[in-house]
Design a protein around this motif. Structure first.
Motif, PDB file in Angstrom:
ATOM      1  N   ASN A 150       0.532  -1.277  -0.092  1.00 29.72           N
ATOM      2  CA  ASN A 150      -0.022   0.023  -0.011  1.00 29.72           C
ATOM      3  C   ASN A 150       0.959   1.230   0.018  1.00 29.72           C
ATOM      4  O   ASN A 150       0.610   2.251  -0.567  1.00 29.72           O
ATOM      5  CB  ASN A 150      -0.886   0.014   1.195  1.00 29.72           C
ATOM      6  N   HIS A 151       1.966   1.160   0.722  1.00 30.35           N
ATOM      7  CA  HIS A 151       2.717   2.349   0.672  1.00 30.35           C
ATOM      8  C   HIS A 151       3.379   2.757  -0.828  1.00 30.35           C
ATOM      9  O   HIS A 151       3.263   3.784  -1.254  1.00 30.35           O
ATOM     10  CB  HIS A 151       4.146   1.986   1.455  1.00 30.35           C
ATOM     11  N   LYS A 192       0.362   6.259  -7.252  1.00 34.56           N
ATOM     12  CA  LYS A 192      -0.744   7.011  -7.576  1.00 34.56           C
ATOM     13  C   LYS A 192      -0.376   8.694  -7.718  1.00 34.56           C
ATOM     14  O   LYS A 192      -0.755   9.137  -8.454  1.00 34.56           O
ATOM     15  CB  LYS A 192      -1.825   7.046  -6.720  1.00 34.56           C
ATOM     16  N   SER A 193       0.569   8.733  -6.940  1.00 36.20           N
ATOM     17  CA  SER A 193       0.732  10.421  -6.901  1.00 36.20           C
ATOM     18  C   SER A 193       1.568  10.663  -8.121  1.00 36.20           C
ATOM     19  O   SER A 193       1.376  11.765  -8.625  1.00 36.20           O
ATOM     20  CB  SER A 193       1.675  10.579  -5.648  1.00 36.20           C
ATOM     21  N   ASN A 194       2.342  10.060  -8.890  1.00 36.80           N
ATOM     22  CA  ASN A 194       2.711  10.187 -10.180  1.00 36.80           C
ATOM     23  C   ASN A 194       2.265   9.427 -11.347  1.00 36.80           C
ATOM     24  O   ASN A 194       2.733   9.163 -12.477  1.00 36.80           O
ATOM     25  CB  ASN A 194       4.204  10.039 -10.172  1.00 36.80           C
ATOM     26  N   HIS A 195       0.685   8.836 -11.219  1.00 34.08           N
ATOM     27  CA  HIS A 195       0.038   8.194 -12.376  1.00 34.08           C
ATOM     28  C   HIS A 195       1.007   6.929 -12.725  1.00 34.08           C
ATOM     29  O   HIS A 195       1.063   6.839 -13.911  1.00 34.08           O
ATOM     30  CB  HIS A 195      -0.044   9.172 -13.330  1.00 34.08           C
ATOM     31  N   THR A 219      10.772   2.006  -3.651  1.00 34.09           N
ATOM     32  CA  THR A 219      10.456   3.331  -3.743  1.00 34.09           C
ATOM     33  C   THR A 219      11.144   4.320  -4.668  1.00 34.09           C
ATOM     34  O   THR A 219      10.622   5.028  -5.798  1.00 34.09           O
ATOM     35  CB  THR A 219      10.059   4.067  -2.492  1.00 34.09           C
ATOM     36  N   VAL A 235       1.747   1.788  -3.353  1.00 32.32           N
ATOM     37  CA  VAL A 235       0.710   2.269  -4.213  1.00 32.32           C
ATOM     38  C   VAL A 235       0.626   3.844  -4.135  1.00 32.32           C
ATOM     39  O   VAL A 235       0.047   4.410  -4.940  1.00 32.32           O
ATOM     40  CB  VAL A 235      -0.482   1.358  -3.691  1.00 32.32           C
ATOM     41  N   THR A 236       0.573   4.270  -3.010  1.00 33.01           N
ATOM     42  CA  THR A 236       0.243   5.596  -2.488  1.00 33.01           C
ATOM     43  C   THR A 236       1.136   6.392  -3.331  1.00 33.01           C
ATOM     44  O   THR A 236       0.883   7.488  -3.952  1.00 33.01           O
ATOM     45  CB  THR A 236       0.385   6.006  -1.049  1.00 33.01           C
ATOM     46  N   VAL A 237       2.497   6.088  -3.507  1.00 33.08           N
ATOM     47  CA  VAL A 237       3.560   6.683  -4.204  1.00 33.08           C
ATOM     48  C   VAL A 237       3.409   6.782  -5.536  1.00 33.08           C
ATOM     49  O   VAL A 237       3.225   7.543  -6.400  1.00 33.08           O
ATOM     50  CB  VAL A 237       4.948   6.290  -4.011  1.00 33.08           C
ATOM     51  N   ARG A 289       0.020   0.387 -11.492  1.00 34.37           N
ATOM     52  CA  ARG A 289      -0.056  -0.437 -10.230  1.00 34.37           C
ATOM     53  C   ARG A 289       0.901  -1.613 -10.314  1.00 34.37           C
ATOM     54  O   ARG A 289       1.439  -2.124  -9.533  1.00 34.37           O
ATOM     55  CB  ARG A 289      -1.270  -0.884  -9.798  1.00 34.37           C
TER      56      ARG A 289
END
Ligand SMILES: Nc1ncnc2c1ncn2[C@@H]1O[C@H](COP(=O)(O)OP(=O)(O)OP(=O)(O)O)[C@@H](O)[C@H]1O
Ligand SMILES: [Mg+2]
Lengths: 311, 262
Positions: A92-93, A99-102, A140, A95-97, A105
């Motif tokens: 999930n960590h 999503k922020s840069n499109h 990351t 995924v949050t990163v 997944r």
């Protein structure tokens, strides 16, 4: 490519980074070396636009980081291991990163696989060891498959297998034409990984050269001699423009003369020698020599290098 | 220019962050329990006491405000929810990852503010109406219930929810300025719980000049149907003053976030 020009950062009275100018080229692994408190992490935060420079500037691929849009495909960074919410899973960590840069997944699973965290990806990250946290940090940084990679002490906390893996990964990425900027305070580690070294101390640039060059710059090799007539030998060496210092174990450390010259000098004057060896400074010694004036946190009682260091 | 695609990405990322930590769920559960539970307890107590109240107290008796009074305590839970969305990034160090991922820092703050405000508002609307209708059943036993159609009642119930939405924005602003969980929660409690109580002890003139402009006092006016107290602002002017607090605090946070080192 990373270009710093006159980069300076003060925190109150502390000048953490002082007029640094350097270029980190693509296609090579550039090591960023310096003792504790030298300003490595600060420089990296300045590169990433997290801290504002007090003076000077730094660009990544031609423009300041803060002007980049969706920068993770351009620049990936690891600043601190375990910079993750303990209640969130590694998956999930990421995924949050992403999503922020499109970022797709699918890429999350790829990097998890790459760093070897797939089996624990759904577990809460609070229980991660330092090494696992470090791997997640690297994942990351790699998420956007960036052209520039900035890593602050990536091998800190890794086991030997992990260290080897990071080393090979960085070298491989450099062959792909990527810009790799990686900090460490271990010269020996950098000697194995980096093609080029930027050495700083107390925020100032000390060396910016190929790894071989830096080792040569820093290594004051000397001749080690043990003799029952040490005092006489010191006088002889002095007379021949050499330098001799007595070591704690009673041996002499001679600089300015070659091993052969010392041997011949002793023979010509009838000085008995019990030992005559060439002591090449180790990488760590070379590093300490370079940064000697620039160490902030010296251990009490003199040299941090322990024994064997040229005084 | 505002980059809407970038804002959408920021919202998607922040939504995932909220969804994937437990604190989101427990702050919401606590908010519901406090909002409805305390609303019922306060309503039941006052309804029971009505027959023994003085004439003056009966004039001030406000079954709408009593029913939504639990939200005054639920605001703490939702305030913590809003604060944690920001300060947990500082305590865990993820703030640097977040700010490096979107160097246009204002977008992240806007996304966080939008989400915590919207979630708090939607939740508060549910709690306010739920508490209102449940509590009116209690009042009905004492023949004290009011209808949602009575003058000012719908405005007060919706107003109580709007107040909570504002508090979420206010808390986000405080968290962005203060950057520490405990510090931000303490400041929120001091401003919305302690200061209003302390202000009740002030001389009358000071209340008029000062106390009624405090966030909780100004914002609380909209939740009341019955006014006998001339020290407080009218509902909508009070709400505007409250919104100035909320937007102003968020704006200061926005400015600091963009200019400070991370
Ligand atoms: N945010 C800050 N506020 C005040 N001083 C700071 C801040 N960040 C760094 N410093 C100071 O700047 C100097 C450089 O610190 P920095 O962390 O960049 O060193 P470093 O080379 O990364 O050291 P290490 O090898 O220990 O990680 C230190 O003296 C440190 O105390
Ligand atoms: Mg550091």
């Amino acid at each position: 490519m990373i270009e710093a020009r006159g980069l300076t950062k003060s925190y109150g009275d502390v000048v953490a980074v002082n007029d640094l100018s350097f270029t980190v080229e693509p296609g090579t692994v550039t090591g960023f070396l310096g003792p504790n408190g030298a300003g490595k992490s600060t420089t990296m935060r300045l590169i990433l636009g997290l801290d504002k420079p007090s003076a000077g500037s730094v660009t990544v691929n031609g423009s300041p980081y803060t002007t980049h849009h969706r920068p993770l495909t351009e620049v990936g960074a690891l600043l601190e291991a375990k910079a993750i919410h303990g209640g969130r899973s590694a998956y999930n960590h990421l995924v949050t990163v992403a999503k922020s840069n499109h970022i797709d997944r699918k890429r999350v699973n790829e990097v998890l696989e790459l760093v070897g965290l797939t089996s624990v990806a759904k577990k809460r990250a609070g229980k991660f060891s330092l090494g696992m946290g470090q791997r997640l940090g690297i994942a990351t940084a790699l998420l956007g498959d960036p052209k520039v990679l900035i890593l602050d002490e990536p091998v800190n906390g890794l086991d030997p297998e992990g260290i080897l893996w990071v080393r090979n990964l960085l070298k491989y990425m450099a062959t792909q034409g990527k810009t790799i900027f990686v900090s460490s305070h271990l010269m020996s580690e950098m000697a194995l990984t980096a093609d080029h070294l930027i050495v700083i101390g107390r925020g100032r640039l000390i060396a910016d050269a190929s790894t071989a060059e830096v080792i040569r710059l820093g290594s004051g090799s000397h001749v080690r001699v043990r003799s029952p007539q040490a005092a006489q030998l010191v006088t002889l060496v002095d007379a021949h423009e050499g330098g001799a210092t007595t070591q704690p174990d009673g041996s002499l450390s001679i600089t300015g003369l070659t091993q052969e010259q010392v041997g011949e000098l002793a023979a010509a004057n009838g000085v008995v020698l019990h030992e005559l060896t060439l002591a090449t400074a180790s990488l760590e010694e070379a590093f300490m020599e370079l940064t000697e004036e620039a160490v902030d946190f010296r251990a009490p009682g003199g040299s941090i290098g322990g024994e064997g260091d040229a005084a | 220019m505002i980059d809407l695609a970038l804002f959408r990405d920021a919202v998607a990322s922040e939504w995932t962050k909220l969804r994937t930590v437990r604190s989101t769920y427990w702050t919401i559960v606590v908010a519901i329990l406090l909002g409805i539970g305390l609303g019922c307890a306060i309503s039941a107590g006052n309804a029971h006491d009505y027959h023994s109240m003085s004439f003056h107290d009966r004039l001030e008796f406000d079954p709408t405000a009593f029913s939504t009074a639990g939200l005054f305590f639920a605001q703490l839970a939702l305030g913590v929810f809003a604060i944690l969305a920001m300060t947990s990034e500082y305590s865990t160090g993820t703030i640097r990852t977040t700010m490096a991922a979107i160097p246009q820092r204002g977008y992240t703050l806007a996304a966080k503010a939008l989400l915590v405000t919207a979630i708090s508002l939607v939740l508060a609307i549910g709690i306010a109406f739920g508490a209102f209708f449940i509590c009116q059943q209690i009042f009905a036993h004492y023949h004290l219930a009011v209808s949602i159609h009575a003058p000012g009642v719908l405005r007060a119930v919706i107003g109580a929810a709007l107040y909570i939405g504002g508090i979420a924005l206010f808390a986000t602003g405080l968290a962005t300025i203060i950057r520490h969980t405990a510090g931000a929660i303490t400041t929120l409690v001091a401003l919305v719980f302690i200061l209003p109580s302390v202000s009740q002890l002030l001389p009358h003139a000071w209340k008029v000049d000062f106390a009624r402009y405090l966030p909780a006092n100004a914002g609380g006016a909209i939740t009341q149907v019955v006014y006998t107290n001339n020290d407080s602002l009218r509902p909508w002017p009070g709400f505007i003053v409250f919104m100035i607090w909320c937007v102003g605090t968020a704006a200061i946070g926005w400015y600091l976030l963009r200019t400070r080192d991370v």
